[in-house]
Write an enzyme that holds these catalytic residues in place. Structure first.
Site, PDB file in Angstrom:
ATOM      1  CG  HIS A  55      -1.813   1.079   1.419  1.00  0.00           C
ATOM      2  ND1 HIS A  55      -1.427   2.327   1.829  1.00  0.00           N
ATOM      3  CD2 HIS A  55      -3.152   1.149   1.241  1.00  0.00           C
ATOM      4  CE1 HIS A  55      -2.480   3.113   1.902  1.00  0.00           C
ATOM      5  NE2 HIS A  55      -3.542   2.430   1.553  1.00  0.00           N
ATOM      6  CD  GLU A  58      -5.703   5.357   0.544  1.00  0.00           C
ATOM      7  OE1 GLU A  58      -6.933   5.468   0.454  1.00  0.00           O
ATOM      8  OE2 GLU A  58      -5.159   4.524   1.279  1.00  0.00           O
ATOM      9  CG  HIS A  94      -4.864   3.530  -2.704  1.00  0.00           C
ATOM     10  ND1 HIS A  94      -6.137   3.914  -3.053  1.00  0.00           N
ATOM     11  CD2 HIS A  94      -5.004   2.674  -1.654  1.00  0.00           C
ATOM     12  CE1 HIS A  94      -7.018   3.334  -2.251  1.00  0.00           C
ATOM     13  NE2 HIS A  94      -6.359   2.570  -1.398  1.00  0.00           N
ATOM     14  CG  ASP A 151      -9.839   0.965  -0.955  1.00  0.00           C
ATOM     15  OD1 ASP A 151      -9.032   0.151  -0.469  1.00  0.00           O
ATOM     16  OD2 ASP A 151      -9.859   2.159  -0.635  1.00  0.00           O
ATOM     17  CG  ASP A 152     -11.413  -0.374   2.352  1.00  0.00           C
ATOM     18  OD1 ASP A 152     -10.855  -1.466   2.512  1.00  0.00           O
ATOM     19  OD2 ASP A 152     -10.815   0.718   2.368  1.00  0.00           O
TER      20      ASP A 152
END
Length: 217
Positions: A55, A58, A94, A151-152
């Site tokens: 990750h 972002e 991201h 993503d979420d």
């Protein structure tokens, strides 16, 4: 500890634990450089013992405001962009921070490191209010492999990946060929083994795509 456990599980169950991911609030956390020694200590003969999916970047903050909150980690977390490439991350979550670093964008393209683009999430969180100007399409047009990601969705209250594809199609002016390429990217840059990937693409997805084109032509 998490990295060591992941490596152990990856060796025991390689088809279930396919890699190690880092996901955290970068603007308040430690940089990847802070954990570099731990990453390097787990290598064998100079190679990662588990694929990394980091990750990275972002954030919409400018570089000069991305200072570290920790005395023992003076490196701002936007510098994670460098470490994610040096550590040979398979995919990057991201990756918005790369858009400010043309040299690293070129490295993403050369090394074929895929960037996970999360349009709906970025818009909900206010990082990319106007998806027509989303950095993902710049990467795509540069030839950097990107994959669309929800993503979420559970956190944001939707349960379908379709909205991300619809958003990309409508806001980026994509055509059918672009959609095919993005779908292939999802398989090409997945965590599947080479044999699994060949089967998924050539024996399953492409025949289904050809049938779809035939039936809708």
């Amino acid at each position: 500890k998490d990295l060591k456990l992941s490596i152990k599980l990856h060796k025991q169950y390689p088809r279930h634990v396919i890699g190690f991911d880092t996901a955290y609030y970068e603007e308040d956390g430690y940089s990847t450089l802070y954990y570099l020694t731990q990453h390097l200590s787990q290598q064998e003969n100079g190679y990662q013992t588990i694929p990394l999916y980091l990750h990275t970047g972002e954030t919409s903050w400018p570089d000069d405001l991305m200072t570290s909150s920790f005395e023992d980690n003076p490196v701002p977390t936007l510098e994670n962009t460098y470490e994610s490439i040096l550590l040979n991350s398979r995919r990057i979550g991201h990756g918005k921070g790369f858009i400010k670093k043309p040299y690293l964008l070129q490295k993403l393209k050369e090394r074929r490191i895929a960037v996970e683009i999360c349009l709906t999430s970025n818009q909900i969180l206010g990082m990319e209010p106007d998806l027509r100007n989303h950095y993902g399409q710049i990467m795509y047009k540069m030839g950097i492999p990107i994959v669309l990601s929800p993503d979420d969705p559970g956190t944001f209250g939707y349960d379908s990946h379709t909205i991300d594809w619809y958003s990309a199609f409508m806001s980026w002016g994509l055509n059918l060929g672009d959609l095919k390429q993005l779908a292939l990217n999802s398989l090409t840059y997945s965590g599947m083994t080479r044999d699994e990937r060949e089967t998924a693409i050539n024996k399953k997805w492409l025949p289904s795509w050809d049938l779809y084109i035939k039936n809708t032509a």
